[in-house]
Motif scaffolding. Structure first.
Motif, PDB file in Angstrom:
ATOM      1  N   THR A   1       0.805  -1.215   0.000  1.00 21.69           N
ATOM      2  CA  THR A   1       0.000   0.000   0.000  1.00 21.69           C
ATOM      3  C   THR A   1       0.836   1.262   0.000  1.00 21.69           C
ATOM      4  OG1 THR A   1      -0.148  -0.198   2.408  1.00 21.69           O
ATOM      5  CG2 THR A   1      -1.972  -1.067   1.138  1.00 21.69           C
TER       6      THR A   1
ATOM      7  N   THR B   1      -6.199   4.580  -3.548  1.00 20.24           N
ATOM      8  CA  THR B   1      -6.722   4.390  -2.196  1.00 20.24           C
ATOM      9  C   THR B   1      -8.011   5.172  -1.994  1.00 20.24           C
ATOM     10  OG1 THR B   1      -5.451   6.262  -1.305  1.00 20.24           O
ATOM     11  CG2 THR B   1      -4.394   4.097  -1.261  1.00 20.24           C
TER      12      THR B   1
ATOM     13  N   LEU C   1      -7.868  -0.204  -1.079  1.00 24.94           N
ATOM     14  CA  LEU C   1      -6.962   0.087  -2.178  1.00 24.94           C
ATOM     15  C   LEU C   1      -7.171  -0.839  -3.350  1.00 24.94           C
ATOM     16  CD1 LEU C   1      -3.485  -1.472  -1.687  1.00 24.94           C
ATOM     17  CD2 LEU C   1      -5.153  -1.648   0.116  1.00 24.94           C
TER      18      LEU C   1
END
Length: 523
Positions: free
Chosen positions: A323, A358, A379
């Motif tokens: 992420t 995101t 995400l």
């Protein structure tokens, strides 16, 4: 699970997914620099694996991968098969991994700590045709096995067929504890693994001149995506380390002239506090360290930069999808780097985060766009997996817009709303030394103890490992920590999951509907 044709077309058109494969990266370095050192065994290899400490050049590594691929091919392993691997970080593990991938088969790696309990669960779920182990197998009786060194060291097999891998074909099935008692299988292909690799290579700006020390087991995102694949991309030297031993770890940094490594935040804090330890070690070649899995203390990040000139890179991700990251090039202030992550798409965010999309979502499902309001991070993008292995998850991991539900709470921050700040871990997991432990699994087992009426399992802070396991028990007979540990050992559970603390209480804190309030446990 596999990626859809539409997803493949989209990400290849955008340039995030290419025709590269893991085997292609290996062959490139074998051909271009056969005499250069490629990989080095851990100094304490004998603790877990028989055989000499090895150093292989790229040419020697390529020859070993060819040989082991031939042995596995002779055993009938080929495209689509699943091979389970339970080996410590070592030259043998790297060779085994690469040989399986070369054949078009899938690697499902297990931590060396797993015992009969875990293997009896996961081997059938994975569909593995073979288990490759070290000096002892803990698999259920009847499991086909090969061992290092017994069945693989020096063995010859039929020449493996030369093949070109499809980047969409499955490479691994890793396992994540999450919040459920039974681990979930996380399949990944060349496409999404190498999309992860690009980010993990770029953040520390790795090159072929680097020497990388890997202390994280090659069973999940940190070990494979954070170290193994970046090493293959740039052709650096990979120094393996396992089981973790601080003295050996520091000695390897000095002896191998390590330039980059990973370490959990608790260990980095401890080393700063114990200056005498570092004073006795030559860490002059070390220029940056990757860390994560827990919030980074700002004084720790600042301390390493100011006292030793070493930049700490802050990673945040999971097996399901990498992420966020804070790197020194884009966030030179160590305080900012520790507390925040660049918000993808916001001003000043690294270009490599353009591939990560995101959104923050409130408990009622509304998207959060204003700063200071916590919401679940979700995400999508080319680093996200396609979905759990069928039969290993009860809840779909994606929301109605196709975003991965991470279970982690963040909020928008910064004067230009350019940051994301971690708030809390919604998932009820314990992270001990980088290994995820599902409390639900331990709670389910301990519920059967004749002297336990109720139990809750939670983590408590530890200076070295980050967290350790505590069992909070409402007793119905005589019970102590030794009895709890002995009971779990009899179940054949991995030793790293065993509680190291026991608290006896009259009642567990619960909300009005009976759910245990773990945040109110006194640990």
């Amino acid at each position: 699970m596999t990626h859809s044709a539409d997803r493949i077309a989209r990400y290849t058109a955008e340039g995030w997914w290419t025709g590269d494969t893991i085997d292609k990266l290996l062959r490139t370095h074998v051909a271009a620099r056969p005499g250069d050192t490629a990989i080095v065994d851990p100094l304490n290899k004998a603790d877990l694996l028989d055989g000499p400490v090895k150093r292989l050049t790229w040419g020697q590594l390529g020859a070993e991968v060819d040989r082991v691929a031939g042995v596995l091919h002779a055993r009938g392993i080929g495209p689509g098969d699943v091979v389970a691997v339970q080996l410590p970080n070592s030259v043998e593990l790297a060779v085994t991994f690469l040989a399986i991938v070369r054949l078009g088969a899938t690697v499902t790696p297990f931590p060396v700590q797993y015992r009969e309990y875990e293997l009896a669960q996961l081997l059938p779920l994975s569909g593995a045709a073979l288990l490759i182990t070290g000096r002892e197998s803990r698999a259920p009786e009847g499991t086909p096995t090969l061992s290092w060194p017994g069945g693989l060291e020096g063995a010859a097999g039929a020449e493996a067929p030369r093949r070109e891998a499809d980047p969409a074909e499955r490479v691994t099935i890793c396992w994540t504890s999450g919040t459920e008692a039974t681990p979930k299988g996380v399949p990944r292909c060349h496409y999404d693994w190498l999309a992860v690799e690009v980010i993990c290579t770029a953040a520390p700006a790795l090159t072929g001149e680097d020497v990388i020390l890997n202390p994280f087991p090659m069973v999940n995102m940190a070990g494979i995506g954070g170290v193994f694949l970046p090493w293959l991309r740039v052709g650096a030297v990979l120094v393996q380390h396992h089981p973790f031993d601080l003295g050996t770890y520091l000695a390897q940094i000095a002896a191998e002239k390590v330039t980059y490594t990973l370490a959990p935040p608790a260990l980095l804090t401890l080393l700063l506090q114990r200056e005498a330890i570092l004073a006795e070690t030559d860490i002059s070649t070390l220029t940056r360290i990757g860390s994560g899995s827990a919030p980074l203390p700002p004084p720790m990040v600042r301390g390493w930069q100011e006292k030793h000139g070493i930049a700490i890179i802050n990673f945040f991700g999971s097996n399901e999808g990498i992420t966020l990251l804070s790197d020194p090039a884009h966030m030179p202030d160590p305080e900012i780097r520790a507390r925040f992550f660049p918000r993808p798409g916001a001003p000043g965010a690294p270009a490599l985060l353009d591939r990560v999309r995101t959104r923050l979502v409130s408990p009622d499902g509304e998207e959060i766009t204003e700063p200071g309001v916590p919401g679940e991070l979700r995400l999508s993008g080319p680093t996200v997996f396609a979905g759990y292995l069928p039969g290993t998850a009860t809840v779909a991991p994606f929301d109605e817009e196709g975003y991965l539900r991470t279970g982690d709470l963040f909020e928008i921050a910064g004067d230009r709303e350019q940051y994301l700040r971690y708030v809390d871990r919604a998932k009820d997991i314990i992270i001990r030394g980088g290994m995820n432990i599902a409390p639900a699994e331990l709670e389910a087992l301990l519920a059967g103890h004749p002297s336990i009426a109720e139990v809750a399992v939670a983590g408590y802070p530890d200076d070295v490992l980050g967290e350790k396991v505590c069992a909070v028990v409402v007793p119905k007979g005589e019970i102590d920590l030794a009895a709890v540990v002995a009971y779990l050992r009899d179940k054949g559970i991995a030793s790293y999951k065993l509680p190291e603390r026991l608290e006896i209480v009259d009642a567990l804190p619960r909300n009005p509907v009976g759910k245990i309030l773990k945040r109110e446990l006194k640990l």
